[in-house]
Scaffold this motif. Structure first.
Motif, PDB file in Angstrom:
ATOM      1  N   TRP A  68       0.879  -1.175   0.000  1.00 43.23           N
ATOM      2  CA  TRP A  68       0.000   0.000   0.000  1.00 43.23           C
ATOM      3  C   TRP A  68       0.911   1.217   0.000  1.00 43.23           C
ATOM      4  CZ3 TRP A  68      -2.346   2.358   4.948  1.00 43.23           C
ATOM      5  CH2 TRP A  68      -3.205   3.411   4.611  1.00 43.23           C
ATOM      6  N   ARG A  69       0.792   1.973  -1.088  1.00 43.64           N
ATOM      7  CA  ARG A  69       1.656   3.157  -1.196  1.00 43.64           C
ATOM      8  C   ARG A  69       1.062   4.253  -0.332  1.00 43.64           C
ATOM      9  NH1 ARG A  69       3.365   3.662  -6.866  1.00 43.64           N
ATOM     10  NH2 ARG A  69       4.666   1.995  -6.137  1.00 43.64           N
ATOM     11  N   ILE A  70       1.793   4.616   0.724  1.00 47.01           N
ATOM     12  CA  ILE A  70       1.261   5.631   1.631  1.00 47.01           C
ATOM     13  C   ILE A  70       1.954   6.970   1.439  1.00 47.01           C
ATOM     14  CG2 ILE A  70       0.499   3.995   3.390  1.00 47.01           C
ATOM     15  CD1 ILE A  70       3.045   4.558   4.907  1.00 47.01           C
ATOM     16  N   GLY A  71       2.916   7.018   0.625  1.00 46.18           N
ATOM     17  CA  GLY A  71       3.585   8.271   0.318  1.00 46.18           C
ATOM     18  C   GLY A  71       4.180   8.163  -1.065  1.00 46.18           C
ATOM     19  N   PRO A  72       4.733   9.247  -1.563  1.00 50.14           N
ATOM     20  CA  PRO A  72       5.301   9.197  -2.917  1.00 50.14           C
ATOM     21  C   PRO A  72       6.341   8.093  -3.052  1.00 50.14           C
ATOM     22  CG  PRO A  72       5.344  11.432  -2.032  1.00 50.14           C
ATOM     23  CD  PRO A  72       4.882  10.575  -0.932  1.00 50.14           C
ATOM     24  N   ARG A  73       7.076   7.805  -1.985  1.00 50.94           N
ATOM     25  CA  ARG A  73       8.140   6.796  -2.066  1.00 50.94           C
ATOM     26  C   ARG A  73       8.004   5.685  -1.023  1.00 50.94           C
ATOM     27  NH1 ARG A  73      13.446  10.659  -2.741  1.00 50.94           N
ATOM     28  NH2 ARG A  73      12.926  11.495  -4.790  1.00 50.94           N
ATOM     29  N   LEU A  74       7.051   5.837  -0.139  1.00 44.19           N
ATOM     30  CA  LEU A  74       6.969   4.923   1.001  1.00 44.19           C
ATOM     31  C   LEU A  74       5.825   3.922   0.828  1.00 44.19           C
ATOM     32  CD1 LEU A  74       8.217   4.343   3.795  1.00 44.19           C
ATOM     33  CD2 LEU A  74       6.502   5.876   4.767  1.00 44.19           C
ATOM     34  N   ASP A  75       6.154   2.666   1.044  1.00 47.15           N
ATOM     35  CA  ASP A  75       5.144   1.608   0.941  1.00 47.15           C
ATOM     36  C   ASP A  75       5.015   0.901   2.282  1.00 47.15           C
ATOM     37  OD1 ASP A  75       5.188   2.137  -1.796  1.00 47.15           O
ATOM     38  OD2 ASP A  75       6.757   0.619  -2.117  1.00 47.15           O
ATOM     39  N   LEU A  76       3.788   0.497   2.576  1.00 44.75           N
ATOM     40  CA  LEU A  76       3.568  -0.467   3.666  1.00 44.75           C
ATOM     41  C   LEU A  76       3.478  -1.832   3.012  1.00 44.75           C
ATOM     42  CD1 LEU A  76       0.939   0.701   6.303  1.00 44.75           C
ATOM     43  CD2 LEU A  76       3.271  -0.080   6.692  1.00 44.75           C
ATOM     44  N   LEU A  77       4.126  -2.810   3.612  1.00 41.05           N
ATOM     45  CA  LEU A  77       4.214  -4.118   2.964  1.00 41.05           C
ATOM     46  C   LEU A  77       3.660  -5.200   3.877  1.00 41.05           C
ATOM     47  CD1 LEU A  77       7.904  -3.794   1.722  1.00 41.05           C
ATOM     48  CD2 LEU A  77       5.838  -3.432   0.363  1.00 41.05           C
ATOM     49  N   LEU A  78       2.909  -6.126   3.311  1.00 46.35           N
ATOM     50  CA  LEU A  78       2.456  -7.330   4.011  1.00 46.35           C
ATOM     51  C   LEU A  78       2.714  -8.486   3.075  1.00 46.35           C
ATOM     52  CD1 LEU A  78       0.936  -8.649   6.420  1.00 46.35           C
ATOM     53  CD2 LEU A  78      -1.154  -8.367   5.098  1.00 46.35           C
ATOM     54  N   GLY A 115       8.669  -0.228   2.867  1.00 50.14           N
ATOM     55  CA  GLY A 115       9.669  -0.148   1.814  1.00 50.14           C
ATOM     56  C   GLY A 115       9.830   1.305   1.361  1.00 50.14           C
ATOM     57  N   PHE A 116      10.992   1.628   0.910  1.00 51.39           N
ATOM     58  CA  PHE A 116      11.259   3.024   0.532  1.00 51.39           C
ATOM     59  C   PHE A 116      12.060   3.043  -0.750  1.00 51.39           C
ATOM     60  CE2 PHE A 116      13.414   7.182   0.979  1.00 51.39           C
ATOM     61  CZ  PHE A 116      12.291   7.965   1.205  1.00 51.39           C
ATOM     62  N   ARG A 117      11.504   3.807  -1.735  1.00 53.26           N
ATOM     63  CA  ARG A 117      12.214   4.009  -3.014  1.00 53.26           C
ATOM     64  C   ARG A 117      13.150   5.196  -2.856  1.00 53.26           C
ATOM     65  NH1 ARG A 117      10.087   2.375  -7.993  1.00 53.26           N
ATOM     66  NH2 ARG A 117      10.578   4.423  -8.850  1.00 53.26           N
ATOM     67  N   LEU A 118      14.383   5.043  -3.291  1.00 49.20           N
ATOM     68  CA  LEU A 118      15.364   6.124  -3.133  1.00 49.20           C
ATOM     69  C   LEU A 118      15.533   6.883  -4.442  1.00 49.20           C
ATOM     70  CD1 LEU A 118      17.978   4.058  -1.082  1.00 49.20           C
ATOM     71  CD2 LEU A 118      16.381   5.751  -0.211  1.00 49.20           C
ATOM     72  N   GLY A 119      14.488   7.056  -5.202  1.00 51.72           N
ATOM     73  CA  GLY A 119      14.589   7.822  -6.441  1.00 51.72           C
ATOM     74  C   GLY A 119      13.291   7.738  -7.208  1.00 51.72           C
ATOM     75  N   ASP A 120      13.177   8.593  -8.232  1.00 47.23           N
ATOM     76  CA  ASP A 120      11.929   8.622  -8.998  1.00 47.23           C
ATOM     77  C   ASP A 120      12.098   8.105 -10.414  1.00 47.23           C
ATOM     78  OD1 ASP A 120      10.472   9.707  -6.904  1.00 47.23           O
ATOM     79  OD2 ASP A 120      11.207  11.742  -7.388  1.00 47.23           O
ATOM     80  N   GLY A 121      13.282   7.665 -10.756  1.00 45.00           N
ATOM     81  CA  GLY A 121      13.534   7.212 -12.117  1.00 45.00           C
ATOM     82  C   GLY A 121      12.941   5.854 -12.387  1.00 45.00           C
ATOM     83  N   ALA A 122      13.113   5.407 -13.638  1.00 43.45           N
ATOM     84  CA  ALA A 122      12.613   4.085 -14.002  1.00 43.45           C
ATOM     85  C   ALA A 122      13.354   3.019 -13.207  1.00 43.45           C
ATOM     86  CB  ALA A 122      12.806   3.850 -15.498  1.00 43.45           C
ATOM     87  N   VAL A 123      14.614   3.253 -12.929  1.00 43.94           N
ATOM     88  CA  VAL A 123      15.378   2.344 -12.064  1.00 43.94           C
ATOM     89  C   VAL A 123      15.725   3.122 -10.817  1.00 43.94           C
ATOM     90  CG1 VAL A 123      17.466   0.973 -11.845  1.00 43.94           C
ATOM     91  CG2 VAL A 123      16.341   1.166 -14.060  1.00 43.94           C
TER      92      VAL A 123
END
Lengths: 205, 539
Positions: A68-78, A115-123
């Protein structure tokens, strides 16, 4: 209701509650939040020497995930993670003929984390971590014996995600887990380890 | 000077307190002998043991206990109403039994007495000569104040019944009892005129017995012991067992005698020339045979003084850690009741199985009636010190009221040798059965066991590997296992196996297992069990 049934019911309730979160958030009008589902497989190298000695084929853990994406880069994971390992008994101090009996071990871990994405690019680099509750069942058919147990642990992941269009993401992660388990006849054994996990995610809502 | 005197005065109370403390702390100084009526709750016995007390003697209606006074209140709390009898001193304590429940003399100088049961008293005395002021007949037992041990459960490891081939061996042995030899030996013992312990004649009788046993190529030995400053000797010989020589069947009889004038004339033909002659006859008949267990042929002295000889042997056996399958005490077996030949077999509750087994094997092999009497108060013969040391034992005693008991008239002429033969036959059968004659095929020898752990990640098991030497004439082997040493063996092999090895796999690891093997010949006859081994005996 037995303890196992109660535990399963609780897990199902937690899963359903988590799955329904987007509906509630959609009703409250918070655009941009998405539910996604994923699946992956890992190559696991157990950290416990005992585990490695008995289970020379620790298997390929399979994982199914809801996020569940709770922020632009932050996910809650189950996620739920299954592992089926095959091994053979060991004789620590042999005094007779070599004995060896096949063994089966199933491990199921329920993971909850972020989980946290450390960027907005395709990778983009991606890190995740959280807690897990794991259950195991070891079977020794020749001895007509079986051992069950459970334990609470942690996990951490690091790697990168590759965006494939608007819906899919490919994930490649290094996975570490610590899963201490205690049996009736033994001390605590860590069923976790380090592994390489490849998976795919799809945005579904 | 004044200071020193003050200091001395100050020290006096402290010295006084130390003196009192020393008195109260003296070992055994404050202990009491108590009488507790039966039944006694197990919790009370546990409290007694935990408090450092002990059961000194079990009788039919009560227990004699030794305990410190402060323990008594704890025992009461545990449900035990114990009546204090006396404070334990350095004196000797005897149980005295007077047949027919005759009263004791009003005065017995130097002896304190306490009634326990009808006909039974506890005597406290420091005077060795008190017994000669008592009118015969009476029976005495010196109490072992250190406490008695619970009698072991029966060895269920050995066969409940002899192997088929063994039955014919027992038949043959029982039929071979010789009246002439019994008569000759009783006569020889009577010819010493007296065998009252402490007399030279008694010692000469001991030498005679050793010579007789040595004539049978048995390495007979003396076991010297002292009582009241006198020395006497038990005489014993052993027929070694072939399968488990460490397990012993003891057949015992006292060879000393007594009467109203014990130092001058105590022929003791029935009491106990008859039992002693039977032991010699057993030695003659059994010495040429092969048995699983060893047989100890034991002639003891100073029984009439309070069971001193048998006590010396039993205590030493316990200290050595002897394994004793059972004790057969033969005491007066030749004066029959007018109604017929009958022998009472006395056992306590824990030895009842031994009495039952004696009766079962003697039935049909000896023409006499055998009566089971379970009576813990019957402690006035040489089986009793073995009870005290935790060994199963019985006493075979004629069921009659001999008018010659403990008199100068107890002679061979008053005995019925037909009865002596039948009673000896019963004893031969019982002892041979307990020692387990080795019939064809022979039990496997050299049984070895090794165990190894087999582990999964979370589970532990162990596997046991057995091997043994081939038995001559064996067509196969059966393997048995028990959860405790000499416990109830369960057969692991439904059919006889051909090899001389067996693996018992994947057993729960948290206990030991015990194994025996038997051989089976081509006709399906099974041998006795082999020696028992523990699962890790040869690791």
């Amino acid at each position: 209701m037995t303890r196992t049934t109660r535990r399963r019911a609780l897990l199902l309730a937690a899963f359903l509650a988590f799955a329904c979160l987007p509906c509630f958030t959609a009703a409250s009008g918070t655009p941009g939040r998405r539910l996604f589902a994923g699946a992956g497989a890992a190559f696991l190298n157990p950290l416990s020497a005992d585990f490695r000695r008995v289970y020379d084929r620790p298997g390929w853990p399979l994982e199914a995930q809801l996020g569940w994406r709770i922020g632009p880069r932050l996910d809650l994971l189950l996620s739920g993670r299954w592992q089926l390992a095959r091994g053979e008994t060991v004789v620590p101090d042999p005094v007779g003929p070599r004995e060896s009996y096949p063994l089966r071990m199933r491990v199921f871990a329920l993971r909850l984390g972020a989980g946290f994405r450390l960027g907005d690019g395709a990778v983009a680099p991606y890190v995740a971590g959280g807690f897990q509750q794991a259950w195991f069942r070891e079977r020794w058919p020749d001895a007509e014996a079986e051992e069950n147990g459970s334990g609470f642990g942690v996990f951490a992941q690091g790697g990168c995600s590759l965006r494939l269009g608007r819906v899919f993401q490919l994930m490649a992660l290094l996975d570490y887990s610590y899963a201490p388990m205690k049996g009736d006849e033994t001390g605590t054994i860590d069923l976790g380890g380090v592994g390489l996990q490849i998976g795919i995610r799809a945005a579904i809502l | 000077m004044i200071d020193r005197a003050r200091r001395c005065r100050g020290l006096l109370p402290a010295l006084l307190i130390l003196f009192v403390l020393a008195l109260t702390a003296a070992p055994g100084g404050r202990e009491l002998l108590l009488k507790a009526s039966k039944p006694v709750a197990p919790a009370a016995l546990a409290a007694l043991e935990a408090g450092g007390g002990a059961v000194v003697q079990e009788l039919r209606s009560c227990l004699l206990l030794r305990a410190r006074p402060e323990l008594a209140s704890r025992l009461r709390a545990a449900g035990l109403a114990a009546q204090p009898l006396t404070r334990v001193t350095a004196a000797d304590y005897f149980l005295l039994n007077v047949p027919g429940e005759r009263p004791l003399p009003a005065e017995l100088p130097g002896v304190r007495r306490f009634a326990l049961e009808p006909g039974t008293w506890l005597l406290e005395t420091g005077d060795a000569g008190f017994r000669e002021r008592l009118a015969q007949p009476y029976r005495l037992k010196l109490l072992a104040l250190e406490g008695v041990l619970p009698v072991q459960p029966p060895l269920s490891g050995e066969r409940a019944q002899a192997a088929p081939g063994a039955a014919s061996v027992i038949d043959r042995l029982a039929a071979a009892v010789s009246e002439d030899r019994l008569r000759a030996d009783i006569q020889a013992l009577q010819d010493f005129r007296t065998r009252y312990a402490s007399t030279p004649e008694c010692e000469a009788a001991g030498s005679f017995l050793r010579r007789r046993l040595q004539e049978m190529d048995l390495g007979a030995q003396f076991q010297p012991f002292t009582f009241y400053g006198f020395q006497s000797r038990n005489v014993w010989a052993m027929i070694p067992g072939l399968t488990e020589p460490g397990q012993k069947v003891v057949v015992v009889a006292h060879y000393d005698s007594t009467s109203g004038q014990p130092r001058a004339l105590a022929p003791g033909a029935d009491d106990n020339g008859s039992g002693t002659a039977a032991v010699l006859e057993l030695a003659r008949l059994l010495s040429g045979e092969r048995f699983d267990f060893s047989i100890v042929l034991l002639c003891v002295s100073a029984e009439e003084w309070g069971l001193f000889g048998s006590r010396a042997y039993a205590v030493q056996a316990r200290e050595r850690g002897d394994g004793i399958v059972g004790v057969i005490d033969l005491d007066m077996i030749s004066f029959p009741d007018p109604s017929g030949f009958a022998v009472d077999l006395y056992g306590n509750n824990s030895s009842e199985w031994l009495v039952d087994r004696f009766i079962a094997v003697a039935r049909g092999r000896a023409r006499l009636r055998l009566d089971k009497v379970i009576d813990p108060s019957m402690v006035y013969s040489d089986h009793s010190p073995f009870w005290d040391q935790g060994y199963p034992a019985l006493c075979a005693n004629e069921d009659s009221n001999s008018p010659y008991y403990h008199t100068t008239g107890d002679t061979l002429a008053t005995l019925d040798m037909g009865f002596a033969v039948e009673a000896t036959r019963a004893a031969v059968a019982a002892v041979a059965d307990l020692a387990q004659p080795i019939a064809w095929p022979a039990p496997p020898a050299g049984l070895e066991a090794r165990s190894q752990a087999v582990n999964s990640l979370f589970m532990r098991r162990k596997s046991v590997y057995l091997n043994w030497q081939a038995s001559a004439g064996a067509a196969g082997y059966l393997v048995y296992r028990a959860d405790s040493s000499r416990g109830a063996y369960a057969r692991l092999t439904p059919e006889a196996i051909a090899g001389t090895a067996y693996a018992d796999l994947l057993l729960p690891p948290d206990r030991h297992y015990y194994y025996v093997v038997s051989a089976v010949d081509a006709e399906g006859r099974e041998s006795n069990f082999s020696q028992e081994v523990r699962d890790d005996e040869n690791n």
